[in-house]
Write an enzyme that holds these catalytic residues in place. Structure first.
Site, PDB file in Angstrom:
ATOM      1  N   GLY A  40      28.106 -24.341 -49.460  1.00  0.00           N
ATOM      2  CA  GLY A  40      27.396 -24.315 -48.182  1.00  0.00           C
ATOM      3  C   GLY A  40      28.182 -23.676 -47.063  1.00  0.00           C
TER       4      GLY A  40
ATOM      5  CB  ILE B 245      22.247 -24.226 -50.111  1.00  0.00           C
ATOM      6  CG1 ILE B 245      22.640 -24.280 -48.623  1.00  0.00           C
ATOM      7  CG2 ILE B 245      23.372 -24.735 -51.001  1.00  0.00           C
ATOM      8  CD1 ILE B 245      23.764 -23.338 -48.225  1.00  0.00           C
TER       9      ILE B 245
ATOM     10  CD  GLU C  16      28.500 -14.175 -53.760  1.00  0.00           C
ATOM     11  OE1 GLU C  16      29.672 -13.766 -53.812  1.00  0.00           O
ATOM     12  OE2 GLU C  16      27.956 -14.797 -54.674  1.00  0.00           O
TER      13      GLU C  16
ATOM     14  CB  SER D 107      24.354  -2.753 -48.006  1.00  0.00           C
ATOM     15  OG  SER D 107      23.904  -2.990 -49.322  1.00  0.00           O
TER      16      SER D 107
END
Length: 383
Positions: free
Chosen positions: A124, A157, A363, A366
């Site tokens: 988280g 999440i 994550e 770009s």
């Protein structure tokens, strides 16, 4: 193009490929439609050792490393991006952060359960008001005796619906900016902690994505993961390494789009000949194949560097940026090649396309990757 793998990873690749073809592919469309991955799948992943790839043997894992993880991620994503994303959040985020920050007692307590699939892990960091600017997170952890009271919200999440342990970043010192953020290991049954609503997403629909709500949730001193104030610093390390896994996931989706297209153009007739005889189609296939090979080499190069203990930022960001963007492009081309059939849910390429788009966002988008790459280039030039 070949990237020579050691014999043990070739065997792992064969095992996972067979498992994905036989146990995942037949159900992937249903899981996407129902927005759910069955508990039996998690159990199978645990039995194969795929939930313990990054866990040391003394804690019931195999600790095969990042190259092995990239091989697994590609083979799973070739059949279903959602299942691969479950692995990415478990291995590449939750377990990875515990490898960076957890003490031996914490590893001894949680790793055996995480390695076998008895427990699934989640991570988280993202919040409703901050995604790419994660250092601006607002979730607070305030001292209460020896422990803390956590209040705030987390968003997007992965695995949150079924995870039993969460690595949660919260601000412990509001005056220290990024150095005032700590990480905590929060168990699902913690009082004051609840799982919020499940997101209804474009792609990766089999993988659950939820909000987390903390209402003065008490966690003891034993839940601190890493040094106080180092949670965000450790989270950046986790993200840098996890991007290699997302790159491998992207390669799997792109490869799936290419292989589905190759099979289709061999049996589809157009203008009295196989579709694959048309030069316009051949050019699209050639571009897809070239970019899949290039992406795989970038991902495996970055994974190998991680296994050697070398720096992460440049290799990981380049691999993740290129692989995620060629995956979306390959999937769009696959839909075009399939024509009207590609626009239907009877053909997996439309699902691959929906799944691939997340890889350009999660994550580190770009745009964030380009910032990181440029920053490293300029730093190297100054040196």
């Amino acid at each position: 193009m070949n990237f020579d793998l050691p014999d043990d990873l070739v065997a792992l690749q064969d095992t996972v490929r067979k498992f994905a073809e036989e146990q995942i592919r037949p159900h992937a469309r249903e899981w996407d439609r129902e927005q759910f991955l069955p508990d039996s799948l998690v159990q199978q992943l645990g039995e194969l050792g795929l939930l313990g790839l990054m866990i040391p043997p003394e804690h019931d894992g195999s600790d095969l490393g990042y190259l092995a993880n990239s091989v697994v991620m590609e083979e799973i994503a070739r059949q279903d991006g959602a299942t691969a994303l479950l692995l990415a959040a478990h291995n590449g985020l939750c377990v990875a952060h515990m490898n960076v920050g957890a003490n031996e007692e914490q590893k001894k307590k949680y790793f055996p359960k995480l390695a076998t699939g008895e427990w699934l892990g989640a991570w988280g960091l993202t919040e409703p008001a901050c995604g790419s600017d994660a250092a601006a997170l607002e979730t607070r952890a305030v001292r209460d005796g020896d422990g803390w009271r956590i209040s705030g919200h987390k968003q997007f999440i992965t695995n949150g619906l079924r995870a039993k342990i969460f690595v949660v970043m919260a601000r412990t010192d509001p005056d220290k900016g990024p150095k005032g953020i700590s990480a905590f290991l929060v168990e699902r049954e913690t009082e004051g902690f609840e799982i919020g609503h499940k997101e209804d997403k474009l792609g990766m629909r089999g993988s659950d994505t939820v909000t987390l709500n903390f209402d003065n949730a008490y966690v003891g001193p034993e839940t601190l993961c890493g040094e106080p104030g180092m949670g965000y610093v450790d989270a950046l390390k986790v993200l840098e390494r996890g991007r290699v896994g997302i790159g491998a996931l992207s390669v799997g989706l792109a490869r799936g789009a290419l292989e589905e297209s190759l099979a289709y153009v061999k049996q589809r007739q157009a203008f009295g000949k196989p579709l694959g005889d048309l030069q316009a189609i051949q050019f699209m296939l050639a571009d897809m194949a070239t970019e899949v090979d290039a992406a795989r080499l970038l991902v495996r190069n970055a994974a190998t560097a991680l296994d050697r203990g070398e720096g992460e930022i440049m290799n990981s960001s380049v691999a993740k940026l290129f692989a995620s963007e060629i995956a979306t492009r390959a999937c769009m081309n696959a839909i075009q090649i399939h024509g009207g059939y590609g626009y239907t849910k009877d053909i997996p390429v439309e699902r691959y396309m929906r799944d691939a788009k997340l890889c350009e966002i999660g994550e580190g988008s770009s745009q964030v990757q380009r910032i990181l790459i440029a920053r490293q280039l300029l730093k190297a030039y100054e040196a």
